[in-house]
Design an enzyme around this catalytic site. Sequence first.
Site, PDB file in Angstrom:
ATOM      1  N   GLY A  48      -1.915  15.232  12.450  1.00  0.00           N
ATOM      2  CA  GLY A  48      -0.369  14.452  13.280  1.00  0.00           C
ATOM      3  C   GLY A  48       0.818  14.552  11.877  1.00  0.00           C
ATOM      4  O   GLY A  48       0.650  14.650  10.265  1.00  0.00           O
ATOM      5  N   GLN A  53       8.073  11.574   7.368  1.00  0.00           N
ATOM      6  CA  GLN A  53       7.746  12.090   6.595  1.00  0.00           C
ATOM      7  C   GLN A  53       8.060  13.671   5.920  1.00  0.00           C
ATOM      8  O   GLN A  53       7.291  13.744   5.405  1.00  0.00           O
ATOM      9  CB  GLN A  53       5.923  12.714   6.999  1.00  0.00           C
ATOM     10  CG  GLN A  53       5.025  10.931   7.551  1.00  0.00           C
ATOM     11  CD  GLN A  53       4.266  11.498   7.652  1.00  0.00           C
ATOM     12  OE1 GLN A  53       4.071  11.504   9.270  1.00  0.00           O
ATOM     13  NE2 GLN A  53       2.931  11.362   7.261  1.00  0.00           N
ATOM     14  N   CYS A  96      -3.406   9.921   5.180  1.00  0.00           N
ATOM     15  CA  CYS A  96      -2.022   9.905   5.458  1.00  0.00           C
ATOM     16  C   CYS A  96      -1.705  11.402   4.705  1.00  0.00           C
ATOM     17  O   CYS A  96      -1.623  10.948   3.331  1.00  0.00           O
ATOM     18  CB  CYS A  96      -1.354   8.921   5.295  1.00  0.00           C
ATOM     19  SG  CYS A  96       0.520   8.968   5.511  1.00  0.00           S
ATOM     20  N   LEU A  97      -0.480  12.150   5.363  1.00  0.00           N
ATOM     21  CA  LEU A  97      -0.225  13.218   4.281  1.00  0.00           C
ATOM     22  C   LEU A  97       0.885  12.931   3.092  1.00  0.00           C
ATOM     23  O   LEU A  97       1.531  13.049   1.839  1.00  0.00           O
ATOM     24  CB  LEU A  97       0.519  13.786   5.143  1.00  0.00           C
ATOM     25  CG  LEU A  97      -0.377  14.701   6.003  1.00  0.00           C
ATOM     26  CD1 LEU A  97       0.096  16.023   6.825  1.00  0.00           C
ATOM     27  CD2 LEU A  97      -1.588  15.965   4.965  1.00  0.00           C
ATOM     28  N   HIS A 138      -1.021   5.987  14.340  1.00  0.00           N
ATOM     29  CA  HIS A 138      -0.443   6.353  12.854  1.00  0.00           C
ATOM     30  C   HIS A 138       0.793   6.492  13.231  1.00  0.00           C
ATOM     31  O   HIS A 138       1.661   6.057  12.194  1.00  0.00           O
ATOM     32  CB  HIS A 138      -1.945   7.297  12.452  1.00  0.00           C
ATOM     33  CG  HIS A 138      -1.293   7.383  11.482  1.00  0.00           C
ATOM     34  ND1 HIS A 138      -1.799   6.810  10.007  1.00  0.00           N
ATOM     35  CD2 HIS A 138      -0.189   8.309  10.476  1.00  0.00           C
ATOM     36  CE1 HIS A 138      -1.854   7.661   8.553  1.00  0.00           C
ATOM     37  NE2 HIS A 138      -0.980   7.831   9.147  1.00  0.00           N
ATOM     38  N   GLU A 139       1.147   7.757  13.856  1.00  0.00           N
ATOM     39  CA  GLU A 139       2.457   8.383  13.927  1.00  0.00           C
ATOM     40  C   GLU A 139       2.978   7.244  14.471  1.00  0.00           C
ATOM     41  O   GLU A 139       4.783   7.499  13.675  1.00  0.00           O
ATOM     42  CB  GLU A 139       2.056   9.887  14.569  1.00  0.00           C
ATOM     43  CG  GLU A 139       1.687  10.837  13.614  1.00  0.00           C
ATOM     44  CD  GLU A 139       1.312  10.988  12.484  1.00  0.00           C
ATOM     45  OE1 GLU A 139       2.396  11.026  12.102  1.00  0.00           O
ATOM     46  OE2 GLU A 139       0.442  11.243  12.055  1.00  0.00           O
ATOM     47  N   HIS A 142       4.256   5.174  11.624  1.00  0.00           N
ATOM     48  CA  HIS A 142       5.759   6.062  10.567  1.00  0.00           C
ATOM     49  C   HIS A 142       6.558   5.427  11.081  1.00  0.00           C
ATOM     50  O   HIS A 142       7.459   5.243  10.586  1.00  0.00           O
ATOM     51  CB  HIS A 142       5.383   7.238  10.010  1.00  0.00           C
ATOM     52  CG  HIS A 142       4.153   7.455   9.564  1.00  0.00           C
ATOM     53  ND1 HIS A 142       4.753   7.985   8.086  1.00  0.00           N
ATOM     54  CD2 HIS A 142       2.909   8.045   9.730  1.00  0.00           C
ATOM     55  CE1 HIS A 142       3.652   8.104   7.570  1.00  0.00           C
ATOM     56  NE2 HIS A 142       2.930   8.099   8.179  1.00  0.00           N
TER      57      HIS A 142
END
Length: 179
Positions: A48, A53, A96-97, A138-139, A142
């Site tokens: 995701g 990000q 997480c990226l 999660h997204e 963000h």
Amino acid sequence: MPGSARPVVVVGDPVLHTPTAAVTEFDEALAGLIEDMFATMYVAEGVGLAATQIGVGLAVFVYDCHDADDVQHRGHLVNPRIVATSEAEEKIDEGCLSVPGPYAPLARPFEVRVAGQDQDGNPIEVTGTGFLARCLVHETEHLNGTLYIDHLNRRKRNRILQEIEPFDWNAPLFEPQPS
């Protein structure tokens, strides 16, 4: 149209803690952003990716992950909002990226329903279970300026921050910047 991968912003950049603006223009630029987000997510081997990000303050994210029945789901949501969550939770490791490297156990709803729009502005709803539910929450978080590490106590959060590391797809962000 294949997108172009962009650098992934890492923890410490203010964009990650800034709530996003609603998307109001459903045009070629939005479609291109979504394609770039998919390309970036795949290069970084993520499941995701939120627009923040890659440094874009718009309410949009992409995903490509499996649900509790191991069915793969790929898509995007524009202006998403969580409309329902199950009381049942699942506590597993989350990463997480934008916090590259470490993972930490975190409880999330086992099932979630998210409403939003597609890239053309049409209303859509996505219901996810298991890992897909975790990804959708999660997204969406963000886009509200919240990282998964914001849910951890200070000791665990500090341990995670000490363990972040560069990967090929974000190593330039870790290089010292000239003063």
